[in-house]
Design an enzyme around this catalytic site. Structure first.
Site, PDB file in Angstrom:
ATOM      1  N   ARG A 148      13.278  -6.748 -52.157  1.00 18.19           N
ATOM      2  CA  ARG A 148      13.763  -6.600 -50.787  1.00 18.19           C
ATOM      3  C   ARG A 148      14.257  -7.945 -50.285  1.00 18.19           C
ATOM      4  O   ARG A 148      13.607  -8.981 -50.524  1.00 18.19           O
ATOM      5  CB  ARG A 148      12.633  -6.104 -49.858  1.00 18.19           C
ATOM      6  CG  ARG A 148      12.335  -4.626 -49.973  1.00 18.19           C
ATOM      7  CD  ARG A 148      13.519  -3.773 -49.492  1.00 18.19           C
ATOM      8  NE  ARG A 148      13.283  -2.349 -49.660  1.00 18.19           N
ATOM      9  CZ  ARG A 148      13.645  -1.639 -50.740  1.00 18.19           C
ATOM     10  NH1 ARG A 148      14.256  -2.235 -51.750  1.00 18.19           N
ATOM     11  NH2 ARG A 148      13.409  -0.346 -50.786  1.00 18.19           N
TER      12      ARG A 148
ATOM     13  N   GLU B 220      21.312  -5.068 -44.403  1.00 18.51           N
ATOM     14  CA  GLU B 220      22.213  -4.399 -45.358  1.00 18.51           C
ATOM     15  C   GLU B 220      23.143  -3.452 -44.614  1.00 18.51           C
ATOM     16  O   GLU B 220      22.659  -2.638 -43.817  1.00 18.51           O
ATOM     17  CB  GLU B 220      21.386  -3.635 -46.397  1.00 18.51           C
ATOM     18  CG  GLU B 220      20.607  -4.601 -47.284  1.00 18.51           C
ATOM     19  CD  GLU B 220      19.833  -3.920 -48.414  1.00 18.51           C
ATOM     20  OE1 GLU B 220      19.853  -2.680 -48.505  1.00 18.51           O
ATOM     21  OE2 GLU B 220      19.221  -4.649 -49.195  1.00 18.51           O
TER      22      GLU B 220
ATOM     23  N   HIS C 138      22.782  -3.391 -53.369  1.00 22.58           N
ATOM     24  CA  HIS C 138      21.556  -2.587 -53.487  1.00 22.58           C
ATOM     25  C   HIS C 138      21.759  -1.436 -54.487  1.00 22.58           C
ATOM     26  O   HIS C 138      21.655  -0.257 -54.155  1.00 22.58           O
ATOM     27  CB  HIS C 138      21.145  -2.041 -52.103  1.00 22.58           C
ATOM     28  CG  HIS C 138      19.682  -1.679 -52.046  1.00 22.58           C
ATOM     29  ND1 HIS C 138      18.922  -1.827 -50.919  1.00 22.58           N
ATOM     30  CD2 HIS C 138      18.843  -1.160 -52.992  1.00 22.58           C
ATOM     31  CE1 HIS C 138      17.683  -1.411 -51.155  1.00 22.58           C
ATOM     32  NE2 HIS C 138      17.625  -0.999 -52.417  1.00 22.58           N
TER      33      HIS C 138
HETATM   34  N1  LIG Z   1      16.771  -2.656 -55.626  1.00 21.04           N
HETATM   35  C1  LIG Z   1      16.418  -1.405 -55.732  1.00 21.04           C
HETATM   36  O1  LIG Z   1      17.237  -0.512 -55.702  1.00 21.04           O
HETATM   37  C2  LIG Z   1      14.987  -1.083 -55.926  1.00 21.04           C
HETATM   38  C3  LIG Z   1      14.037  -1.870 -55.354  1.00 21.04           C
HETATM   39  N2  LIG Z   1      12.729  -1.568 -55.531  1.00 21.04           N
HETATM   40  C4  LIG Z   1      11.767  -2.449 -54.896  1.00 21.04           C
HETATM   41  O2  LIG Z   1      11.015  -3.126 -55.880  1.00 21.04           O
HETATM   42  C5  LIG Z   1       9.736  -3.410 -55.385  1.00 21.04           C
HETATM   43  C6  LIG Z   1       8.683  -3.056 -56.415  1.00 21.04           C
HETATM   44  O3  LIG Z   1       8.708  -1.677 -56.708  1.00 21.04           O
HETATM   45  P1  LIG Z   1       7.597  -1.047 -57.670  1.00 21.04           P
HETATM   46  O4  LIG Z   1       7.387  -1.945 -58.813  1.00 21.04           O
HETATM   47  O5  LIG Z   1       7.983   0.338 -57.918  1.00 21.04           O
HETATM   48  O6  LIG Z   1       6.345  -1.110 -56.712  1.00 21.04           O
HETATM   49  P2  LIG Z   1       4.825  -1.294 -57.147  1.00 21.04           P
HETATM   50  O7  LIG Z   1       4.039  -0.938 -55.965  1.00 21.04           O
HETATM   51  O8  LIG Z   1       4.569  -0.584 -58.425  1.00 21.04           O
HETATM   52  O9  LIG Z   1       4.699  -2.868 -57.407  1.00 21.04           O
HETATM   53  C7  LIG Z   1       4.639  -3.811 -56.392  1.00 21.04           C
HETATM   54  C8  LIG Z   1       3.637  -4.875 -56.812  1.00 21.04           C
HETATM   55  O10 LIG Z   1       3.690  -5.940 -55.903  1.00 21.04           O
HETATM   56  C9  LIG Z   1       2.383  -6.454 -55.806  1.00 21.04           C
HETATM   57  N3  LIG Z   1       2.212  -7.306 -54.642  1.00 21.04           N
HETATM   58  C10 LIG Z   1       1.851  -6.971 -53.376  1.00 21.04           C
HETATM   59  N4  LIG Z   1       1.767  -8.069 -52.629  1.00 21.04           N
HETATM   60  C11 LIG Z   1       2.077  -9.112 -53.422  1.00 21.04           C
HETATM   61  C12 LIG Z   1       2.158 -10.518 -53.218  1.00 21.04           C
HETATM   62  N5  LIG Z   1       1.921 -11.071 -52.015  1.00 21.04           N
HETATM   63  N6  LIG Z   1       2.506 -11.295 -54.256  1.00 21.04           N
HETATM   64  C13 LIG Z   1       2.763 -10.753 -55.459  1.00 21.04           C
HETATM   65  N7  LIG Z   1       2.695  -9.436 -55.720  1.00 21.04           N
HETATM   66  C14 LIG Z   1       2.366  -8.634 -54.706  1.00 21.04           C
HETATM   67  C15 LIG Z   1       1.510  -5.227 -55.795  1.00 21.04           C
HETATM   68  O11 LIG Z   1       0.190  -5.522 -56.155  1.00 21.04           O
HETATM   69  C16 LIG Z   1       2.194  -4.354 -56.823  1.00 21.04           C
HETATM   70  O12 LIG Z   1       1.620  -4.525 -58.096  1.00 21.04           O
HETATM   71  C17 LIG Z   1       9.622  -2.662 -54.067  1.00 21.04           C
HETATM   72  O13 LIG Z   1       9.871  -3.521 -52.994  1.00 21.04           O
HETATM   73  C18 LIG Z   1      10.730  -1.672 -54.129  1.00 21.04           C
HETATM   74  O14 LIG Z   1      11.165  -1.300 -52.889  1.00 21.04           O
HETATM   75  C19 LIG Z   1      12.312  -0.523 -56.289  1.00 21.04           C
HETATM   76  C20 LIG Z   1      13.230   0.300 -56.867  1.00 21.04           C
HETATM   77  C21 LIG Z   1      14.655   0.109 -56.713  1.00 21.04           C
HETATM   78  O1  LIG Z   2      13.486   2.708 -54.284  1.00 22.69           O
HETATM   79  C1  LIG Z   2      13.704   1.646 -53.685  1.00 22.69           C
HETATM   80  O2  LIG Z   2      12.825   0.949 -53.178  1.00 22.69           O
HETATM   81  C2  LIG Z   2      15.073   1.207 -53.529  1.00 22.69           C
HETATM   82  O3  LIG Z   2      15.284   0.120 -53.059  1.00 22.69           O
HETATM   83  C3  LIG Z   2      16.159   2.109 -53.854  1.00 22.69           C
HETATM   84  O4  LIG Z   2      16.905   2.226 -52.680  1.00 22.69           O
HETATM   85  P1  LIG Z   2      18.008   3.349 -52.522  1.00 22.69           P
HETATM   86  O5  LIG Z   2      17.295   4.666 -52.586  1.00 22.69           O
HETATM   87  O6  LIG Z   2      18.973   3.190 -53.633  1.00 22.69           O
HETATM   88  O7  LIG Z   2      18.606   3.116 -51.188  1.00 22.69           O
END
Ligand SMILES: NC(=O)C1=CN([C@@H]2O[C@H](COP(=O)(O)OP(=O)(O)OC[C@H]3O[C@@H](n4cnc5c(N)ncnc54)[C@H](O)[C@@H]3O)[C@@H](O)[C@H]2O)C=CC1
Ligand SMILES: O=C(O)C(=O)COP(=O)(O)O
Length: 620
Positions: free
Chosen positions: A307, A336, A355
């Site tokens: 993010r 965004e 994104h």
């Molecule tokens: N760019 C995109 O389109 C996408 C972005 N994302 C983003 O990626 C991120 C991670 O997603 P997931 O791995 O599925 O979530 P997840 O919940 O599996 O992993 C997040 C991790 O961050 C850790 N965490 C929490 N606070 C923390 C801190 N202060 N320092 C270090 N680690 C910390 C948690 O313990 C957890 O293990 C989310 O913000 C999600 O929104 C996810 C999918 C697509």
């Molecule tokens: O799953 C997430 O956290 C994402 O950031 C994906 O975002 P989107 O559904 O592609 O707008």
């Protein structure tokens, strides 16, 4: 007799509650199986849309009626608003169950105007589900589905207060996001996008775009969750040395992938590349700032597919300008889309994508199906496995607890009706008699249902598993729980009995006051049906179906006949009757289950029987 006449005169709030109950009853067909309906209520039953319309619901389109369920009963078809592009596969799942409207690209004002017409709202990252949106949807909106992982665009507190369940699709885009992270890592290291742009502009600049190698370099994964772990696996395949920081990650998962878990400061100090994978929450907001950039190696490279808000973007521009950070590759931004003149986006050492982390055909199909199934399940009242703001109760636990869930709500509902006037409830104790150990009995659902039963008859608040604890706290209801060991460890039922005690209150029905001065009601489940088995000090046994008359009298022959006659003459069908007494010839209590609600005159006649000392009519 004073108590009896009070019982006959409902307070304005009780009358409102009765009409509310009527409104709810119309929405739930009588033929719906009792147990199933009550479990649905526990999770996400309709928040009384007829009784508590939101201001804009007047303009709501007429709800389509569709046959549903094996009972063949007609019930309103839920309406789902899809606010951002969702793959056809997910829309198909939704359409099987609901009326679906896709309104992509709405302005915040358009969303506000529309949301009250829908039972569920599905968004991705581009829609802000603010308190205002949730308030506008109050009365009808029950579920917000986030078709993806990050729920930082949904006001979870406001959703919880409104009893609106938030579900997400946490797994289907993990690999897509990880692959995008690797794509950005590699293209940044080799200047792919800059070289591509230059060549398209007619410039063949082989020396300008010499890159750096990945093999042997240290990559710090910040946030070792689903995406972070997948990036780690792939980076190891590229020959990188991977370390990670995550205060909550299990060490054995890191060990299994061959990743060293280290502190925040150590991770950023050792890394050549830093890849961000933590959620945007208050503790991670701008966690990468001037101070943290200063601790990094000069020439570090940063990838962000998490993010935008986890980075102080102005500080990153400064770090890029000074050369502290050599390059950044960013898929996400604080705002965004970012402003067209964003220094960060336009920086020559920055690679950007709009994104796109979750945007593969495969991930979008997976996410759409995952969220559609979660939303349909939630609308059906099932406990969602991906609930973000409600405790998750596994399906097998739920089915075992179903009759007790109903019992808990009914005990709450009955006991609050026994409270006199405006004394207000201060302390509530729920006592579970069980042969199960504390780890084998999850009482959150039961506690939530006692709260529902206590609050709903005397207010227009809709209570479910999502907002029960919040509602209790708001109303100053302290709900204590106690487990009493049942001495039959072989018992198969999860609970022997459930008791609700209201302390320090006056009762409209003195017979419900126990020796300790509390209003006490206790129930058990018999053959799958909740029964009332204790009123104050009196043992009774009456099935909790229909409504209930409690009557206290001098124990003497002929009382059952007298009351039965009065009810029979007025065509009120008695479903159950039970008499409990302290001692022969002393006080006794009659608990009478009635299918119909007796009119005032009938109740007065019962109160007029000379031996009757008090009585009360209670709605279930
Ligand atoms: N760019 C995109 O389109 C996408 C972005 N994302 C983003 O990626 C991120 C991670 O997603 P997931 O791995 O599925 O979530 P997840 O919940 O599996 O992993 C997040 C991790 O961050 C850790 N965490 C929490 N606070 C923390 C801190 N202060 N320092 C270090 N680690 C910390 C948690 O313990 C957890 O293990 C989310 O913000 C999600 O929104 C996810 C999918 C697509
Ligand atoms: O799953 C997430 O956290 C994402 O950031 C994906 O975002 P989107 O559904 O592609 O707008």
């Amino acid at each position: 007799m004073a108590a009896a006449s009070r019982a006959l005169l409902p307070t304005p709030r009780a009358a409102a509650a009765a009409s509310l109950a009527g409104a709810r009853a119309r929405l739930v067909p009588a033929s719906l199986p009792f147990r199933a309906h009550r479990v649905r209520c526990a999770v996400a039953s309709s928040p009384a849309p007829v009784a508590a319309p939101s201001p804009s619901s007047e303009s709501a389109p007429a709800r389509r009626i569709s046959p549903a369920g094996s009972d063949g009963a007609l019930r309103p078809k839920p309406a789902v608003l899809v606010a951002e592009k969702l793959s056809e596969a997910g829309l198909a799942v939704l359409r099987e169950f609901a009326d679906v409207e896709c309104a992509y690209g709405m302005s915040p004002a358009e969303l506000l105007a529309k949301v009250a017409q829908f039972d569920a709202l599905i968004v991705r990252s581009g829609t802000k589900v603010t308190r205002e949106v949730l308030e506008a949807g109050r009365g009808r909106l029950r579920v917000v589905g986030r078709a993806g992982v990050g729920i930082d665009n949904v006001d979870l507190q406001a959703a919880t207060e409104a009893g609106c369940l938030v579900v997400n699709a946490p797994t289907a885009n993990t690999v897509a996001a990880a692959e995008h992270g690797i794509a950005l890592l590699a293209s940044m290291a080799r200047n792919v996008s800059q070289a591509d742009a230059a060549l398209k502009a007619g410039k063949w600049q082989r020396t300008k775009y010499v890159g750096v190698s990945l093999v042997g370099k240290t990559l710090a994964i910040m946030g070792f969750g689903k995406v972070g772990s997948e990036v780690a696996r792939r980076a190891k395949g590229l020959g990188m040395h991977v370390i990670a920081h995550d205060p909550y990650a299990p060490a054995d998962r890191a060990r299994a992938i061959g990743v060293e878990l280290v502190s925040f400061d150590e991770a950023i100090a050792r890394a050549d590349f830093i890849s961000l994978h933590m959620p945007l929450i208050p503790t991670t907001n701008k966690i990468f700032n001037d101070e943290s950039f200063a601790k990094m190696k000069t020439g570090v490279r940063i990838i962000n597919v998490a993010r935008g808000g986890v980075i102080d973007e102005d500080a990153l521009v400064r770090a890029l300008d000074s050369g502290k950070v050599a390059q950044a590759a960013l898929d996400v931004f604080t705002v965004e889309p970012p402003p067209k003149d964003s220094k960060l986006v336009l920086h020559e050492n920055v690679t950007v994508t709009p994104h796109l982390g979750a945007s593969t055909v495969e991930a979008q199909e997976g996410v759409a199906i995952e969220i559609a199934e979660a939303v349909v399940g939630a609308l059906r009242g099932e406990l969602a496995a991906t609930a973000v703001n409600a405790p998750m109760v596994p399906a097998e636990v739920l089915s075992e607890l179903a009759p007790y869930v109903s019992l808990a709500e009914k005990l709450g509902r009955l006991s609050v009706q026994l409270v006199a006037g405006e004394t207000g409830i201060k302390g509530v104790k729920v006592v579970y008699t069980t042969a199960r150990g504390p780890d084998d009995l999850d009482t959150r659902l039961l506690r939530a249902m006692v709260t529902k039963g206590l609050v709903e008859p005397v207010s227009s608040t809709f209570v479910n598993l999502v907002n029960a604890d919040y509602t209790a706290k708001q109303r100053g209801l302290r709900i204590a729980e106690e487990r009493v060991a049942h001495d039959s460890p072989a018992a198969e039922a999860p609970l022997e009995s459930v008791q609700v005690r209201l302390s320090q209150v006056q009762s409209r029905f003195a017979g419900a006051i126990s020796d300790g001065g509390d209003i006490v009601l206790e129930g058990r489940v018999k053959y799958g049906v909740p029964h009332l088995t204790l009123v104050g000090p009196y043992e009774v046994d009456v099935s909790l179906e229909g409504n209930l008359i409690l009557c206290r009298q001098i124990d003497q022959p002929g009382m059952i006949g007298k009351v039965g006659n009065i009810l029979g003459q007025r065509n009120v069908n008695i479903s159950f009757m039970s008499v409990g007494r302290t001692f022969r010839g002393k006080q006794a209590i009659m608990a009478i289950g009635v299918d119909e609600e007796p009119d005032k005159e009938t109740l007065e006649k019962i109160g007029g029987i000379p031996a009757v000392e008090e009585f009360v009519f209670l709605e279930l």
